[in-house]
Design an enzyme around this catalytic site. Structure first.
Site, mmCIF file in Angstrom:
data_model
loop_
_atom_site.group_PDB
_atom_site.id
_atom_site.type_symbol
_atom_site.label_atom_id
_atom_site.label_comp_id
_atom_site.label_asym_id
_atom_site.label_seq_id
_atom_site.Cartn_x
_atom_site.Cartn_y
_atom_site.Cartn_z
ATOM 1 N N SER A 151 112.531 135.148 14.906
ATOM 2 C CA SER A 151 113.719 135.077 15.627
ATOM 3 C C SER A 151 114.307 133.887 15.936
ATOM 4 O O SER A 151 114.582 133.109 14.936
ATOM 5 C CB SER A 151 113.539 136.016 16.782
ATOM 6 O OG SER A 151 114.872 136.326 17.355
ATOM 7 N N ARG A 310 120.186 139.495 17.052
ATOM 8 C CA ARG A 310 121.259 139.361 18.183
ATOM 9 C C ARG A 310 122.593 138.602 18.008
ATOM 10 O O ARG A 310 122.744 138.129 16.793
ATOM 11 C CB ARG A 310 120.521 138.189 19.238
ATOM 12 C CG ARG A 310 119.147 138.633 19.837
ATOM 13 C CD ARG A 310 118.466 137.425 20.528
ATOM 14 N NE ARG A 310 117.344 138.047 21.462
ATOM 15 C CZ ARG A 310 116.210 138.336 21.082
ATOM 16 N NH1 ARG A 310 115.937 137.900 19.604
ATOM 17 N NH2 ARG A 310 115.237 138.608 21.738
#
Length: 600
Positions: A151, A310
């Site tokens: 991530s 995100r």
């Protein structure tokens, strides 16, 4: 007491198992240099498999992410899935990977393990954003999914994220079951870098990427208005995989093309222009995007994190200042807009639900109460939000939105996980409408504050690499400096939480590590308890709520603080005051050697 295994024996075991010449050489070099301390760090303890899967630095050693530990994790997962998921071999596994160093190899090795047991493997051979894995599990009715990504972590890290057959990240007891199965199967069965060339492996990209965007289309409700919008949107992929997906969602929503931040648009595992490839880290992380926006006269910047699950947004104000909205602010705007759109469609809101993590803003609860819809909070992490959404659907609810303050947003039911690409399209659609009405994003947010109350947050973290220090800090919070025996027998020591934070009285405390809630008559929290992770929430008499917890993926002590007040200035002032008192009183950064967050 069993004798401690000599570190040289652990090193020999590593060299016996490891077939990667680069990582073998790392351990051989450490042995030749007699670097016992580093060998202990790398080999003494195994990398832990939890609900977040695996995440660590890419180095040799049982405690790190490397070919061997990925194979071992895949073996344990494979056997656990075959044992616990009906028809798992035929239903198969979905595998995706990002652009980080070694991600392609880790994905290939993972596929090789499952293929060796006759499990059908669907593997995206090219780069995908993380939501494509749970979408694949859902669409193909697969037994599980694996995404190789770290991530927004630093470039040295990589990770292994696991989705269960319901297309949500795993929750207990599966994490413990998989972890034990890994330990029971440490001898590599196969070491296959060429699994992607295996004719038994299926690449679902051509089928599933269009199918994903076909479902995202359902979130587009104003295509003609979007096409007519002259609003300029600048975008950064933060050196990650998001750009092709971002451009396609803009095309599907009818917008003119995004304006890319050229220096950050291509996948680059070195992340050369940012200290931390995380748009949460502050305006510094978006400096190049702001520069690109200024050059073309744009006032809105969108960003995805490197694996594009995100999303965040910034807006230039009339003063020339850029405002980077927080996850809580974006989440509140998304929720209110989603509810408006739901009602505008003529659907009943009698069974509408919204969700957020327990460390997210209480403003969503206030919105839900005011509007008469169902709201719940969950433990931190989308594994809890996604699974709860599925449960609520079974109860007849329409879960239209869920979020966590760490800029993760779930819109609709395309995936029961955070998705930065669908969020990008939806927020662009909202922005285009607001700008057509002559309203800035910041003005829309202020209108929500005026309607539901002013909320100010103070969220940050300290870095701490020593588990002993972390445990000492949290145990002092719950038991005091001089622990006393618990006469009730429920706990080893009597809970003795602070009665005041600065001048503010503590009204109650919820400790999800110990399993104690002072507001309940029986002392039992309503949320699940997890003794393996530190998490304590304090409720103050003035309405302030703050939570301190450890991160499941990074060496951090995180805190989330929120105050509601009659004005934004008053809320922000109180938040800063209580934040300072909390840090000094509970965390004692200097005494405990904590590293302060460096704001980008």
């Amino acid at each position: 007491m069993a004798a401690k295994t000599p570190i040289t024996t652990l090193a020999e075991e590593w060299l016996r198992l490891d077939k990667n010449p680069e990582t073998r050489k790392e351990i051989e070099t450490l042995l030749s240099e007699n670097n016992t301390a580093e060998l202990e760090n790398r080999l003494r303890n195994r990398i832990e498999f939890g609900t977040a899967g695996l995440r660590a630095a890419m180095e040799a050693g049982f405690a790190r992410m490397n070919d061997l530990t990925v194979i071992q994790a895949s073996q344990g997962l494979c056997l656990y899935v075959l044992e616990h998921v009906k028809d798992a071999k035929e239903r198969g596994v979905v595998i995706g990977h990002d652009h980080r160093h070694h991600s392609d190899d880790f994905a290939r090795l993972t596929a090789g393990v499952f293929l060796s047991k006759g499990v059908k493997v669907y593997a995206y051979k090219d780069l995908v954003h993380t939501p494509m894995v749970p979408f694949g599990v859902k669409s193909l009715n697969a037994a599980c999914g694996i995404m190789i990504t770290a991530s927004h972590n630093p470039k040295k890290d990589n990770g292994y994220k696991v989705y269960w057959e319901n297309a949500c990240q795993i929750i207990p007891p599966h994490d413990a079951g998989i972890a034990q199965m890994i330990l029971d199967n440490l001898e590599p069965w196969v070491w296959d870098y060429k699994s992607f060339e295996n004719p038994a492996l299926v690449d679902p990209t051509e089928e599933l990427v269009p199918a994903y965007f076909n479902e995202v289309d359902s979130l587009c409700i104003a295509k003609e208005a979007n096409a007519a919008s002259d609003t300029k949107f600048v975008y950064t992929a933060m050196h990650g995989v998001g750009y092709p997906f971002a451009t396609q969602v803009f095309e599907r929503f009818g917008f003119k093309p995004l304006i890319p931040t050229k220096e950050q648009i291509q996948p680059d595992p070195e992340f050369p222009t940012v200290a931390f490839p995380n748009p949460e880290e502050g305006k510094g992380a978006l400096a190049l995007a702001f520069k690109a926006a200024d050059e073309v006269g744009a006032t809105v910047v969108f960003a995805n994190d490197p694996d594009a699950d995100r999303f965040t947004v910034a807006e230039k104000q009339k003063s020339g200042e850029w405002i980077l909205f927080t996850g809580n602010q974006i989440g509140t705007m998304f929720a209110c807009n989603a509810l408006d759109n739901w009602r505008a469609s003529g659907k009943s809101d009698a069974k509408v639900a919204v969700l957020c993590s327990t460390v997210s803003s209480n403003m969503l609860a206030k919105v839900a109460k005011t509007e008469g819809i169902h709201w719940e909070d969950t433990l931190t992490g989308f594994k809890w939000i996604g699974n709860r959404a599925i449960d609520l659907e079974k109860e007849g609810y329409d879960v239209i939105f869920g979020y966590e303050e760490a800029i993760g947003f779930m819109l609709g039911d395309i995936v029961r996980d955070k998705d930065g690409v669908s969020a990008l399209g939806c927020f662009a659609q909202l922005t285009a409408r607001l700008y057509k009405e002559g309203t800035r994003i910041s003005e829309y947010l202020d209108s929500l504050y005026k309607k539901y109350g002013y909320f100010a947050s103070a969220n940050s973290y300290f870095i701490c690499h020593e588990q002993e220090t972390i445990d000492r800090i949290f145990n002092k919070m719950r038991f005091g400096a001089a622990p006393q025996e618990d006469s009730t027998g429920r706990f080893v020591y009597k809970p003795l939480y602070p009665t005041h934070i600065g001048p503010h009285k503590v009204s109650n405390v919820r400790d999800l590590t110990l399993g104690y809630d002072t507001s309940k008559t029986d002392g039992v929290p309503s949320l699940p308890v997890s003794p393996s992770a530190q998490m304590i929430t304090f409720y103050l008499e003035n309405g302030c709520v703050f939570t301190l917890r450890t991160s499941g993926t990074e060496p951090k002590i995180k805190y989330y603080l929120e105050v509601s007040a009659a004005t934004q200035e008053e809320a922000e002032s109180q938040a800063k005051e209580i934040e300072a008192a909390m840090c000094i009183q509970l965390l004692e950064p200097e005494a405990n050697g904590l590293q302060y967050r460096v704001v980008a």
